[in-house]
Design a protein around this motif. Sequence first.
Motif, short mmCIF file in Angstrom:
data_model
loop_
_atom_site.label_atom_id
_atom_site.label_comp_id
_atom_site.label_asym_id
_atom_site.label_seq_id
_atom_site.Cartn_x
_atom_site.Cartn_y
_atom_site.Cartn_z
N ARG A 94 0.84 -1.21 0.00
CA ARG A 94 0.00 0.00 0.00
C ARG A 94 0.87 1.25 0.00
NH1 ARG A 94 -2.04 -4.18 2.45
NH2 ARG A 94 -4.25 -4.71 2.21
N ALA A 95 1.62 1.43 -1.06
CA ALA A 95 2.46 2.61 -1.20
C ALA A 95 1.59 3.80 -1.62
CB ALA A 95 3.54 2.35 -2.24
N GLY A 96 2.17 5.00 -1.56
CA GLY A 96 1.43 6.18 -1.98
C GLY A 96 0.35 6.56 -0.99
N TRP A 97 0.74 6.81 0.27
CA TRP A 97 -0.23 7.08 1.32
C TRP A 97 0.43 8.05 2.28
CZ3 TRP A 97 -3.16 2.53 4.08
CH2 TRP A 97 -3.95 3.02 5.12
N LEU A 98 -0.13 9.25 2.42
CA LEU A 98 0.44 10.26 3.30
C LEU A 98 -0.51 10.52 4.47
CD1 LEU A 98 1.82 12.89 0.74
CD2 LEU A 98 3.06 11.06 1.91
N ILE A 99 0.07 10.73 5.67
CA ILE A 99 -0.70 10.97 6.88
C ILE A 99 -0.18 12.23 7.57
CG2 ILE A 99 -1.41 10.04 9.12
CD1 ILE A 99 -0.72 7.23 7.92
N ASP A 100 -1.08 13.15 7.87
CA ASP A 100 -0.73 14.39 8.55
C ASP A 100 -1.56 14.45 9.83
OD1 ASP A 100 -0.48 17.09 9.42
OD2 ASP A 100 0.02 17.71 7.38
N ARG A 131 -1.41 20.32 -2.36
CA ARG A 131 -0.78 20.79 -3.59
C ARG A 131 0.74 20.60 -3.55
NH1 ARG A 131 -4.21 26.38 -4.01
NH2 ARG A 131 -5.93 25.61 -5.32
N GLY A 132 1.32 20.85 -2.37
CA GLY A 132 2.77 20.74 -2.25
C GLY A 132 3.28 19.32 -2.40
N SER A 133 2.47 18.34 -2.03
CA SER A 133 2.90 16.94 -2.10
C SER A 133 2.31 16.20 -3.30
CB SER A 133 2.49 16.20 -0.82
OG SER A 133 1.08 16.21 -0.67
N LEU A 134 1.58 16.93 -4.15
CA LEU A 134 0.88 16.28 -5.26
C LEU A 134 1.83 15.57 -6.22
CD1 LEU A 134 -1.90 15.79 -6.50
CD2 LEU A 134 -1.65 17.92 -7.77
N ALA A 135 2.92 16.23 -6.56
CA ALA A 135 3.86 15.64 -7.51
C ALA A 135 4.51 14.38 -6.94
CB ALA A 135 4.93 16.65 -7.89
N ARG A 136 4.79 14.38 -5.64
CA ARG A 136 5.46 13.24 -5.01
C ARG A 136 4.49 12.08 -4.79
NH1 ARG A 136 6.54 12.20 0.80
NH2 ARG A 136 5.57 14.20 1.24
N ASN A 137 3.28 12.38 -4.33
CA ASN A 137 2.35 11.32 -3.95
C ASN A 137 1.31 10.99 -5.02
OD1 ASN A 137 1.46 9.54 -1.72
ND2 ASN A 137 -0.42 10.75 -1.80
N LYS A 138 1.10 11.92 -5.98
CA LYS A 138 0.06 11.76 -7.00
C LYS A 138 -1.31 11.50 -6.34
CE LYS A 138 3.11 10.15 -10.70
NZ LYS A 138 4.31 10.66 -10.02
N THR A 139 -1.61 12.29 -5.33
CA THR A 139 -2.82 12.14 -4.53
C THR A 139 -4.08 12.21 -5.39
OG1 THR A 139 -1.70 13.15 -2.63
CG2 THR A 139 -4.12 13.07 -2.59
N GLN A 140 -4.99 11.27 -5.14
CA GLN A 140 -6.27 11.26 -5.84
C GLN A 140 -7.46 11.47 -4.91
OE1 GLN A 140 -7.04 8.31 -8.85
NE2 GLN A 140 -4.87 7.96 -9.22
N VAL A 141 -7.26 11.26 -3.60
CA VAL A 141 -8.35 11.48 -2.65
C VAL A 141 -7.76 12.04 -1.35
CG1 VAL A 141 -8.22 9.11 -1.80
CG2 VAL A 141 -10.30 10.42 -1.44
#
Length: 231
Positions: free
Chosen positions: A184-190, A205-215
């Motif tokens: 389960r890669a591609g998962w950021l937690i704040d 927006r700042g992490s979009l390029a790194r994580n390719k966030t979709q939700v």
Amino acid sequence: YCEIVTESASKRRLTLGVSRALQRSKEGATANEVLTAVSLAVSEATVGQRGEARTPAELVSERYLELGEKAEAIAKGDLSATGVPTGVAALDGMLRGYQPGIVTLIAARPAMGKSLLALTSTIAAAEAGCPPHVFSLEDTAAAYSDRLLSVASGLPTDLIGGAIYNRGQLERLSSGAESWMKRRAGWLIDDRSGISAEEIVRTVRGSLARNKTQVVIVDYVQLVRSEHGDR
């Protein structure tokens, strides 16, 4: 020639956007408001930005192609083809998954499982290849980690938090967590508390390029702070 024109237009949009942000700063806007305005200016200056007016025929034609691609993906078994999976079959049936560009609010009384649903949706999104970005405004990083370890190992969270295990439980915790998270890669937690809506947008927006966030999942929205100090 087209590339030169597009590049010049992007620079012009960036210059105007940053100028507006600086003007807002002079007028007394907060630092977060100014940073959000700058972030928006950078986003709008990106080459290939949408927003140009189109005719109904162009819109329908684009949508027709999108639907064709979606139908083909569904036929191939793509779980994310109709939207980002919620992790609950009945909910997917009603919503067709979480839809891009649409805010979905989950409401219920306390202790009804809202945070569990948020975690379930996050796991489903990660498994479907739709990288999630989670803002856990109520749980600490330790509490959120315990939830993940519980899902990965099958052990209850109170046992994990107590940190008293027998040999078999420790092995389940170690091996389960390692193999589960690798898939389960591609998962950021704040887990910052008191974060504002503007900070959430800017962080994504700042992490979009790194994580390719979709939700983006916020647990929970009532704890989001406004720039002016209220909820």
